[in-house]
Design an enzyme around this catalytic site. Sequence first.
Site, PDB file in Angstrom:
ATOM      1  N   CYS A   1       0.921  -1.103  -0.006  1.00 62.41           N
ATOM      2  CA  CYS A   1       0.081  -0.120   0.137  1.00 62.41           C
ATOM      3  C   CYS A   1       0.898   1.221  -0.123  1.00 62.41           C
ATOM      4  O   CYS A   1       1.893   1.139  -0.086  1.00 62.41           O
ATOM      5  CB  CYS A   1      -0.974   0.044   1.308  1.00 62.41           C
ATOM      6  SG  CYS A   1      -2.016  -1.467   1.144  1.00 62.41           S
TER       7      CYS A   1
ATOM      8  N   ILE B   1      16.270  -5.407 -18.964  1.00 58.53           N
ATOM      9  CA  ILE B   1      15.999  -4.081 -19.762  1.00 58.53           C
ATOM     10  C   ILE B   1      17.494  -4.035 -20.510  1.00 58.53           C
ATOM     11  O   ILE B   1      18.676  -4.028 -20.057  1.00 58.53           O
ATOM     12  CB  ILE B   1      15.677  -3.036 -18.814  1.00 58.53           C
ATOM     13  CG1 ILE B   1      15.356  -1.656 -19.600  1.00 58.53           C
ATOM     14  CG2 ILE B   1      16.709  -2.713 -17.985  1.00 58.53           C
ATOM     15  CD1 ILE B   1      14.586  -0.788 -18.940  1.00 58.53           C
TER      16      ILE B   1
ATOM     17  N   ASP C   1      -1.981  -9.890   6.255  1.00 61.73           N
ATOM     18  CA  ASP C   1      -0.893  -9.940   7.605  1.00 61.73           C
ATOM     19  C   ASP C   1      -1.108  -8.561   8.201  1.00 61.73           C
ATOM     20  O   ASP C   1      -0.780  -8.819   9.500  1.00 61.73           O
ATOM     21  CB  ASP C   1       0.281  -9.811   6.636  1.00 61.73           C
ATOM     22  CG  ASP C   1       0.533  -8.827   5.549  1.00 61.73           C
ATOM     23  OD1 ASP C   1      -0.398  -8.158   5.336  1.00 61.73           O
ATOM     24  OD2 ASP C   1       1.708  -8.734   5.216  1.00 61.73           O
TER      25      ASP C   1
END
EC number: 6.3.5.4
Length: 614
Positions: A5, A289, A99
């Site tokens: 988050c 990349i 969690d």
Amino acid sequence: MAIMCRIHGHFDADLSPHDLRAAGALQRHGGPDEARLAHGPGWALGSNRLAITDPAGGHQPYEGDGGRLKAVFNGEIYNHAELRARLEGRGHRFADHCDGAVLPALYQELGQDFAEHLDGMFAVALVDLRAEPTLVLATDDAGMKPIYYRWDGRHLRFASELPALLALGQERPALWEPGLDSYLATKTPFGEQTLVDGVRVLPPGTTAVCSRSRGLRLYRRPAPERPAVTGGEPGEQVREALTGEVRRLAIADAPVCAITSGGLDSSLVTAMMAADPAAGARRVHSFNIAYRGEWPHDERHFAREVAQRAGTAHHQVELDAARFPELLPAVAWHLGQPNADPITLSTYGLFEAVHRAGFKVALTGDAADEVFAGYGRVHAAATAPGAWLPAYVDALAAIPAEARPRLYSADYRAFVAERGSASDAITEELRQQAEHRPRLDVLTDFETQVRLPAYHLRRVDHLSMAHAVEVRLPFCQRPVRELARALPQAQRLSPDGGRGKVALYAAARGLLPRSVLDRPKQPFTLPVTAMLAPGTPLWAFTREVLSPARLRTGGLLDPAAVERLLRAQQTRPADCLALATWSLLMFELWREEFAVRRAPARPAEDRELLEVAS
């Protein structure tokens, strides 16, 4: 279950729910799946959710003790099942299996010591309304998940990213005046101070407690005891510890991939993921990349060799240099403050491709060089027969200490001369440490506890979460870090000092191609020396950003001196000139992106540029 988050909030600040929602919107890229806000008199907690598992649960803020404890959380708690079982045995009940749901109950049982029992990467904010309202913030001990905050003596604001925190203020951000010299001395500010005046970063392994009666107090949590290296060959122990962490971190309901640069560290993580029997029929996907066209230091063939040996589904990402002028302002904004390593552009483009391919989680080899003493500057400093500090400190810099003042405007040059340079402060701090402790221990602690969180981990966090990708870091996990730190010097540096990561190379034998094990060390970065050349889109963009008119607006750099630097890079390209040019480009882009003003002159109250753990 894991939930990545972005979090934000305040304590006792005069902010409306609209202010909080606006700040949350600036972090939505890192948590696009759900936005929630809880607030009351004198406090607010907000979160933006990136749902990795248990998408039906995990609604934040988590609550406990009848709603009098509320928590928001960014990261992962790997031992949450063990904690949940223990807490259920004490009568606690949980609405879901996420969690972060254990946090209020754990705090209810243990109080402000709760974070000492968390194993994972995390940034936690918890409001305790049971008596005097109190805000508690906590960060993991490696510094994988940051919390930026502003404390003015009465009011506290915090956020996972600096742009969101600035949105909770009322004024244009002001420059922390020593910041330019600090940035050029270390490629990004070290320690708690950011380049924005009054904005700090909560240090790794720290719990902060804020209340009206006692203000803001910060506590460094005790470090875990270092394990003894007992029994078995060190390479085998490292392989066992790393394999266990890779296996644990590769578990998720969301799609998981590996980042494979073609060097030892990421290749070893990729090979271990692919060899894990628990993976079953699931084929590991790997990403590398490179850059469209012919450029020096192209590592794609090493990555392809690793992928073929491991049997991964390999994705070759190619970044078009024509996009650089479009991408760089976004990179500067997401970083929040400048980072002088050209790898920032590569990282941003890589995770953009990972996101587009449908992956939410990526395992990387980041932090192995810090943990296992892999950098050449560490080898040289640890084995130097005489003075070692000047060369080591200058190796950290984007521009050497001797050359920096020539690029500064007259008034900024005078300010730095009066205050003292950032390089001098670092040198003195390390000198004092080295008087009482082994040199390699001093270097390792500085690399892992000071440089790694500021320079490396924040960059990885911000540029991956810019595309809603969660990065998991096996080399940052406590069992791996503590084992590496306990190894004798001969298992970190070869006896002749020629190569580091001795035990890690031993752990990789039989898992990686000889071409990867035997190749010279090469940093995973952008070939910026070749790309900063006339006729390229990056060169034209750089000339525009570093034009005299724009530099005069900032007032910190001497336009004539910068023009001499650009002419030198144009006529005789060199790595040192290119890095200096790039570092000034990123600073000026950052200053313009955030409309940073110079703060009024005042006595320097923040002389500590960094902390070195003893």
